[in-house]
Design a protein around this motif. Sequence first.
Motif, mmCIF file in Angstrom:
data_model
loop_
_atom_site.group_PDB
_atom_site.id
_atom_site.type_symbol
_atom_site.label_atom_id
_atom_site.label_comp_id
_atom_site.label_asym_id
_atom_site.label_seq_id
_atom_site.Cartn_x
_atom_site.Cartn_y
_atom_site.Cartn_z
ATOM 1 N N TYR A 1 39.387 45.478 34.601
ATOM 2 C CA TYR A 1 39.240 45.304 35.913
ATOM 3 C C TYR A 1 37.815 44.484 36.274
ATOM 4 C CZ TYR A 1 37.721 46.431 40.997
ATOM 5 O OH TYR A 1 37.699 46.350 42.225
ATOM 6 N N ILE A 2 38.143 43.343 37.148
ATOM 7 C CA ILE A 2 36.990 42.339 37.142
ATOM 8 C C ILE A 2 36.072 42.907 38.577
ATOM 9 C CG2 ILE A 2 36.797 40.053 37.854
ATOM 10 C CD1 ILE A 2 39.296 39.235 36.373
ATOM 11 N N HIS A 3 34.933 42.849 38.290
ATOM 12 C CA HIS A 3 33.906 42.988 39.412
ATOM 13 C C HIS A 3 33.520 41.924 39.831
ATOM 14 C CE1 HIS A 3 33.499 47.357 37.997
ATOM 15 N NE2 HIS A 3 34.076 46.868 36.924
ATOM 16 N N ASN A 4 33.865 41.508 41.246
ATOM 17 C CA ASN A 4 33.307 40.453 41.822
ATOM 18 C C ASN A 4 32.151 40.729 42.726
ATOM 19 O OD1 ASN A 4 35.079 38.375 40.788
ATOM 20 N ND2 ASN A 4 36.636 39.730 41.537
ATOM 21 N N SER B 1 44.195 41.055 35.813
ATOM 22 C CA SER B 1 43.106 41.591 36.035
ATOM 23 C C SER B 1 42.666 41.700 37.601
ATOM 24 C CB SER B 1 41.801 41.126 35.234
ATOM 25 O OG SER B 1 42.026 41.553 33.759
ATOM 26 N N LEU B 2 42.845 40.614 38.165
ATOM 27 C CA LEU B 2 42.688 40.466 39.486
ATOM 28 C C LEU B 2 43.217 41.208 40.387
ATOM 29 C CD1 LEU B 2 41.705 36.800 40.037
ATOM 30 C CD2 LEU B 2 40.196 38.449 40.147
ATOM 31 N N ARG B 3 44.560 41.669 40.018
ATOM 32 C CA ARG B 3 45.421 42.334 40.664
ATOM 33 C C ARG B 3 45.099 44.022 40.576
ATOM 34 N NH1 ARG B 3 49.056 38.711 38.307
ATOM 35 N NH2 ARG B 3 49.830 37.376 39.928
ATOM 36 N N GLN B 4 44.347 44.440 39.558
ATOM 37 C CA GLN B 4 44.048 45.707 39.536
ATOM 38 C C GLN B 4 43.143 46.402 40.574
ATOM 39 O OE1 GLN B 4 42.141 46.166 35.813
ATOM 40 N NE2 GLN B 4 44.141 46.265 34.850
ATOM 41 N N GLU B 5 43.415 47.730 40.933
ATOM 42 C CA GLU B 5 42.695 48.446 42.071
ATOM 43 C C GLU B 5 41.870 49.536 41.276
ATOM 44 O OE1 GLU B 5 43.446 48.328 45.374
ATOM 45 O OE2 GLU B 5 44.843 46.580 45.296
ATOM 46 N N PRO B 6 40.926 49.833 42.051
ATOM 47 C CA PRO B 6 39.906 50.959 41.377
ATOM 48 C C PRO B 6 40.814 52.095 41.429
ATOM 49 C CG PRO B 6 38.782 49.594 42.958
ATOM 50 C CD PRO B 6 40.162 49.229 43.059
ATOM 51 N N ASN B 7 40.565 53.095 40.266
ATOM 52 C CA ASN B 7 41.048 54.340 40.460
ATOM 53 C C ASN B 7 40.687 55.173 41.595
ATOM 54 O OD1 ASN B 7 42.538 53.635 37.849
ATOM 55 N ND2 ASN B 7 40.574 54.398 36.805
ATOM 56 N N ALA B 8 41.613 56.223 41.836
ATOM 57 C CA ALA B 8 41.202 57.114 43.138
ATOM 58 C C ALA B 8 40.136 57.866 43.010
ATOM 59 C CB ALA B 8 42.413 58.150 43.249
ATOM 60 N N ASP B 9 39.432 58.093 41.854
ATOM 61 C CA ASP B 9 38.427 59.011 41.583
ATOM 62 C C ASP B 9 37.159 57.978 41.824
ATOM 63 O OD1 ASP B 9 38.588 57.473 39.194
ATOM 64 O OD2 ASP B 9 38.474 59.156 37.942
ATOM 65 N N LEU C 1 38.976 30.388 42.191
ATOM 66 C CA LEU C 1 39.639 31.456 41.180
ATOM 67 C C LEU C 1 40.998 31.574 41.063
ATOM 68 C CD1 LEU C 1 38.409 33.397 38.767
ATOM 69 C CD2 LEU C 1 38.235 34.981 40.756
ATOM 70 N N CYS C 2 41.681 31.358 42.042
ATOM 71 C CA CYS C 2 43.201 31.610 42.328
ATOM 72 C C CYS C 2 43.784 30.257 42.771
ATOM 73 C CB CYS C 2 43.555 32.742 43.485
ATOM 74 S SG CYS C 2 42.714 34.519 43.154
#
Length: 156
Positions: A71-74, A56-64, A85-86
């Motif tokens: 997705y993890i919101h920090n 989940s930490l590796r995910q990027e927000p979508n282009a839109d 965390l890592c």
Amino acid sequence: GMKAVAPRKIVAIKGSSWESLNFIARVSKEDAARKRQNVRIVSIGTAFAKQQIYDSLRQEPNADGTFPPGYIHNPMYEDVYFQGLCSEVRIIHENGSITCQRAFPRNEPLDLKVYNKGAAAILGVDHFTDVHWDRLERNFGISTKAMPVTPVVDSA
């Protein structure tokens, strides 16, 4: 398995090195619980949970500007939080067993995230759909408008 049906139910959980393909690795048997005044202990599959968190930490927000599922919101924490965390590295041994080795001495943020994900699995929150979240947001008067993504600029 086990699922807490009341939102204020108290559940005893512990981490388990026993390999599992789920957050809930196992639940103690009833006869063992009788010795503890009917408290059953839920073992959390820590290797599975940590891998889910790191994925989940590796995910990027979508282009839109929207966010993919998981997705993890920090919030704006200090660097030491993210180091914690890592803080562990996953090691797969020749016999197929998986262990985690600390790369940073403080891993409390990771442990807390593992237990929170385990608690969410016990309560069924990990299977919520958008309908469930929309209902909760309405009940608590939270706006459902998408929040804009603020890019982080490295000043170094």
